[in-house]
Design an enzyme around this catalytic site. Structure first.
Site, mmCIF file in Angstrom:
data_model
loop_
_atom_site.group_PDB
_atom_site.id
_atom_site.type_symbol
_atom_site.label_atom_id
_atom_site.label_comp_id
_atom_site.label_asym_id
_atom_site.label_seq_id
_atom_site.Cartn_x
_atom_site.Cartn_y
_atom_site.Cartn_z
ATOM 1 N N TRP A 112 0.823 -1.210 0.000
ATOM 2 C CA TRP A 112 0.000 0.000 0.000
ATOM 3 C C TRP A 112 0.857 1.259 0.000
ATOM 4 C CZ3 TRP A 112 -0.301 4.084 3.469
ATOM 5 C CH2 TRP A 112 -1.341 4.989 3.243
ATOM 6 N N SER B 280 3.284 -7.146 1.705
ATOM 7 C CA SER B 280 2.288 -6.535 2.572
ATOM 8 C C SER B 280 0.898 -6.658 1.953
ATOM 9 C CB SER B 280 2.694 -5.083 2.847
ATOM 10 O OG SER B 280 2.015 -4.568 3.963
ATOM 11 N N PHE C 65 4.577 6.537 7.339
ATOM 12 C CA PHE C 65 4.479 5.131 6.957
ATOM 13 C C PHE C 65 5.832 4.594 6.477
ATOM 14 C CE2 PHE C 65 3.132 1.874 3.706
ATOM 15 C CZ PHE C 65 2.684 0.932 4.624
ATOM 16 N N LEU D 150 7.879 3.867 9.469
ATOM 17 C CA LEU D 150 7.457 2.630 10.127
ATOM 18 C C LEU D 150 7.932 1.403 9.358
ATOM 19 C CD1 LEU D 150 3.799 3.551 11.177
ATOM 20 C CD2 LEU D 150 5.702 3.042 12.724
ATOM 21 N N ASP E 272 9.430 -6.218 12.527
ATOM 22 C CA ASP E 272 8.412 -5.505 11.740
ATOM 23 C C ASP E 272 7.509 -4.691 12.666
ATOM 24 O OD1 ASP E 272 6.283 -4.787 9.970
ATOM 25 O OD2 ASP E 272 6.708 -6.546 8.740
ATOM 26 N N HIS F 283 9.808 -4.192 8.178
ATOM 27 C CA HIS F 283 8.823 -4.350 7.111
ATOM 28 C C HIS F 283 9.423 -4.098 5.718
ATOM 29 C CE1 HIS F 283 4.558 -4.789 6.105
ATOM 30 N NE2 HIS F 283 4.658 -3.769 5.271
#
Length: 240
Positions: A10, A65, A127, A130, A188, A216
């Site tokens: 995403w 993901s 994001f 992260l 992650d 991630h």
């Protein structure tokens, strides 16, 4: 040569998977990237129908993901028309459910979705951070992820989040009888590594493995190592 179609995650676009695609080709895998569905309804069924109509049959499916979750649902939908399944940092459910707590909490996801609606650019920057958390050189990796973010309407990003929240692949994982390999990152920040054991328990055939010392964004951090593992798994399965 085995053919593998990979779907991106995403928000960050396909650029994050380009090094992995190149490394897979060096390993003898005919790997290619496919885009996520265009803007439209934010429900998994419409996305899966579009992907099923667009992507070639009788190939390996995989993704990172959200892309891995869509590949999983599509593999179950196709059954014997899918050669095998490979996912990277993908959970059975991205958002926690009462009977699947090894996922992002509902409150955290709701705050993330609301933030995206208000200021998508700021949320995407967060994001990327992260995604990089838990990786070596996390800030440099985050900058690299930011550079690949495509121009999209906020509505498209929100539709993707709606699909991410709605997907529940537990039945799909259990139903797909072909070979499947799911790689999770130990550090992650988005998909808990604790999901490995319950994921493994769902599989009729296949394996869940954890990659130590990464987060991630391990797809961008370790393309060569991941490509070697994925290619070896494909060769093993094709030799059976």
């Amino acid at each position: 040569m085995s053919r593998l179609i990979l779907l991106p995650g995403w928000g960050l676009g396909p650029a994050a998977l380009q090094p992995l695609v190149g490394a897979l080709r060096e390993q003898g895998v005919d790997a290619e990237l496919a885009g996520l569905p265009a803007p439209g309804a934010g429900d998994p069924e419409s996305w899966l129908a579009e992907l099923d109509a667009r992507l070639p049959q009788d190939v390996w499916l995989g993704g990172w993901s959200l892309g891995g979750m869509l590949a999983t649902a599509l593999a179950a939908r196709r059954g014997a028309r899918c050669r095998g399944l490979l996912t990277l940092a993908s959970n059975a459910c991205f958002v926690a459910r009462e009977d699947w707590p090894q996922a992002m909490t509902r409150d955290t996801f709701a705050a993330f979705r609301d933030g995206c609606a208000q200021d998508a650019a700021a949320i995407l920057k967060r994001f990327a951070l992260l995604c990089s958390q838990g990786c070596g050189e996390a800030r440099a990796l985050s900058r690299q992820l930011n550079q690949g973010i495509p121009a999209e309407e906020t509505a498209q990003r929100l539709a993707g989040l709606a699909v991410l929240a709605a997907l529940d692949n537990r039945a799909a994982l259990a139903a797909f009888a072909g070979p499947q390999l799911h790689l999770l990152a130990e550090a992650d920040a988005l998909v808990p590594a604790a999901a490995a054991e319950p994921l493994q328990a769902l599989l009729p055939r296949g394996a869940v493995e954890r990659i130590a010392g990464s987060g991630h964004a391990f797809v961008l951090e370790r393309p060569q190592a991941l490509a070697a593992r994925l290619a070896a798994f494909i060769r093993e399965a094709d030799d059976d």
